[in-house]
Design a protein around this motif. Sequence first.
Motif, PDB file in Angstrom:
ATOM      1  N   GLN A  77       0.831  -1.197   0.000  1.00  0.00           N
ATOM      2  CA  GLN A  77       0.000   0.000   0.000  1.00  0.00           C
ATOM      3  C   GLN A  77       0.873   1.258   0.000  1.00  0.00           C
ATOM      4  O   GLN A  77       0.608   2.213  -0.734  1.00  0.00           O
ATOM      5  CB  GLN A  77      -0.927   0.010   1.209  1.00  0.00           C
ATOM      6  N   ALA A  78       1.947   1.274   0.793  1.00  0.00           N
ATOM      7  CA  ALA A  78       2.839   2.423   0.858  1.00  0.00           C
ATOM      8  C   ALA A  78       3.524   2.671  -0.482  1.00  0.00           C
ATOM      9  O   ALA A  78       3.794   3.814  -0.837  1.00  0.00           O
ATOM     10  CB  ALA A  78       3.879   2.229   1.956  1.00  0.00           C
ATOM     11  N   ALA A  79       3.776   1.607  -1.248  1.00  0.00           N
ATOM     12  CA  ALA A  79       4.417   1.756  -2.554  1.00  0.00           C
ATOM     13  C   ALA A  79       3.492   2.462  -3.542  1.00  0.00           C
ATOM     14  O   ALA A  79       3.956   3.057  -4.514  1.00  0.00           O
ATOM     15  CB  ALA A  79       4.829   0.390  -3.094  1.00  0.00           C
ATOM     16  N   ARG A  80       2.198   2.417  -3.296  1.00  0.00           N
ATOM     17  CA  ARG A  80       1.236   3.046  -4.207  1.00  0.00           C
ATOM     18  C   ARG A  80       0.840   4.455  -3.766  1.00  0.00           C
ATOM     19  O   ARG A  80       0.205   5.170  -4.508  1.00  0.00           O
ATOM     20  CB  ARG A  80      -0.032   2.202  -4.316  1.00  0.00           C
ATOM     21  N   THR A  81       1.169   4.830  -2.557  1.00  0.00           N
ATOM     22  CA  THR A  81       0.806   6.149  -2.060  1.00  0.00           C
ATOM     23  C   THR A  81       2.060   6.892  -1.629  1.00  0.00           C
ATOM     24  O   THR A  81       3.141   6.314  -1.518  1.00  0.00           O
ATOM     25  CB  THR A  81      -0.154   6.057  -0.855  1.00  0.00           C
ATOM     26  N   ARG A  82       1.879   8.165  -1.381  1.00  0.00           N
ATOM     27  CA  ARG A  82       2.978   8.961  -0.853  1.00  0.00           C
ATOM     28  C   ARG A  82       2.398  10.053   0.024  1.00  0.00           C
ATOM     29  O   ARG A  82       1.205  10.355  -0.042  1.00  0.00           O
ATOM     30  CB  ARG A  82       3.844   9.544  -1.956  1.00  0.00           C
ATOM     31  N   ILE A  83       3.265  10.614   0.839  1.00  0.00           N
ATOM     32  CA  ILE A  83       2.849  11.675   1.752  1.00  0.00           C
ATOM     33  C   ILE A  83       3.495  12.972   1.296  1.00  0.00           C
ATOM     34  O   ILE A  83       4.682  13.003   0.966  1.00  0.00           O
ATOM     35  CB  ILE A  83       3.271  11.344   3.196  1.00  0.00           C
TER      36      ILE A  83
ATOM     37  N   GLU B 254       7.427   4.601   3.038  1.00  0.00           N
ATOM     38  CA  GLU B 254       6.633   5.497   2.200  1.00  0.00           C
ATOM     39  C   GLU B 254       7.388   6.807   1.939  1.00  0.00           C
ATOM     40  O   GLU B 254       7.971   7.400   2.846  1.00  0.00           O
ATOM     41  CB  GLU B 254       5.308   5.791   2.895  1.00  0.00           C
ATOM     42  N   HIS B 255       7.368   7.238   0.696  1.00  0.00           N
ATOM     43  CA  HIS B 255       8.061   8.474   0.334  1.00  0.00           C
ATOM     44  C   HIS B 255       7.304   9.690   0.854  1.00  0.00           C
ATOM     45  O   HIS B 255       6.083   9.758   0.779  1.00  0.00           O
ATOM     46  CB  HIS B 255       8.238   8.597  -1.183  1.00  0.00           C
TER      47      HIS B 255
ATOM     48  N   ILE C 144      14.736  18.556  13.705  1.00  0.00           N
ATOM     49  CA  ILE C 144      14.247  18.143  12.379  1.00  0.00           C
ATOM     50  C   ILE C 144      14.942  16.857  11.957  1.00  0.00           C
ATOM     51  O   ILE C 144      14.297  15.908  11.488  1.00  0.00           O
ATOM     52  CB  ILE C 144      14.475  19.246  11.321  1.00  0.00           C
ATOM     53  N   GLU C 145      16.253  16.823  12.125  1.00  0.00           N
ATOM     54  CA  GLU C 145      17.014  15.634  11.730  1.00  0.00           C
ATOM     55  C   GLU C 145      16.534  14.392  12.476  1.00  0.00           C
ATOM     56  O   GLU C 145      16.366  13.323  11.887  1.00  0.00           O
ATOM     57  CB  GLU C 145      18.507  15.868  11.991  1.00  0.00           C
ATOM     58  N   ALA C 146      16.301  14.512  13.767  1.00  0.00           N
ATOM     59  CA  ALA C 146      15.835  13.370  14.556  1.00  0.00           C
ATOM     60  C   ALA C 146      14.454  12.904  14.079  1.00  0.00           C
ATOM     61  O   ALA C 146      14.202  11.702  13.972  1.00  0.00           O
ATOM     62  CB  ALA C 146      15.796  13.737  16.038  1.00  0.00           C
ATOM     63  N   ALA C 147      13.577  13.848  13.799  1.00  0.00           N
ATOM     64  CA  ALA C 147      12.227  13.482  13.339  1.00  0.00           C
ATOM     65  C   ALA C 147      12.273  12.844  11.954  1.00  0.00           C
ATOM     66  O   ALA C 147      11.412  12.019  11.609  1.00  0.00           O
ATOM     67  CB  ALA C 147      11.325  14.720  13.333  1.00  0.00           C
TER      68      ALA C 147
ATOM     69  N   ASN D  71      12.227   8.287   4.163  1.00  0.00           N
ATOM     70  CA  ASN D  71      12.576   8.596   2.783  1.00  0.00           C
ATOM     71  C   ASN D  71      11.950   9.947   2.446  1.00  0.00           C
ATOM     72  O   ASN D  71      10.782  10.016   2.096  1.00  0.00           O
ATOM     73  CB  ASN D  71      12.041   7.488   1.874  1.00  0.00           C
ATOM     74  N   ILE D  72      12.731  11.038   2.590  1.00  0.00           N
ATOM     75  CA  ILE D  72      12.175  12.387   2.480  1.00  0.00           C
ATOM     76  C   ILE D  72      12.870  13.186   1.397  1.00  0.00           C
ATOM     77  O   ILE D  72      14.096  13.177   1.293  1.00  0.00           O
ATOM     78  CB  ILE D  72      12.315  13.158   3.813  1.00  0.00           C
TER      79      ILE D  72
END
Length: 173
Positions: free
Chosen positions: A9-15, A82-83, A126-129, A134-135
């Motif tokens: 499912q994550a491969a088909r969606t992104r945030i 998820e990307h 920010i780095e820790a979060a 995959n950002i």
Amino acid sequence: MNTETPAAQAARTRIVIYTDGSASGNPGPGGWAAILLRLDAENNVIKKVPLSGPGKSITTNIKMEMTAPAEALKALGSPTDEHITIYSDLQMISKGMNEWLLRWKARGWLNASKKPVENADLWQNIEAAAAGRNISWEWVRAHAGHEFNEEADTLAKEAAQLAARRGVTFADT
């Protein structure tokens, strides 16, 4: 019944996340905001979650801008494959995460002038979060009519107003 695995499912969606920050008076009472979007393969919005919060002390626009992506990533919970694309209208966020962060760390959190990196605690937050995610970090022009950037801007200003109504003062810093 959907038997698809979470990984499939994550491969088909992104945030996609749009972030913004505001300080009334700069420095002054502040607020941060993020619009979290889950998009399908055709870029249709499946889910939209607006987030915002007031600053706890007198602050600046930049500090609130830097708070927003960290808080948005924390709200996502545990990292997945998820990307995620994060858009900020403060170009410093994308440049910091894409270009400067590794050099700062290699120099012991000193900038090119061998001075301490400003807001190093916020960069580290920010780095820790972002760890284990995959950002892609992107810049979006402010006040250019982009729906979700404008919405994040409005929410950040409302959060700063909430901080002001709560009576955040210089004594709180």
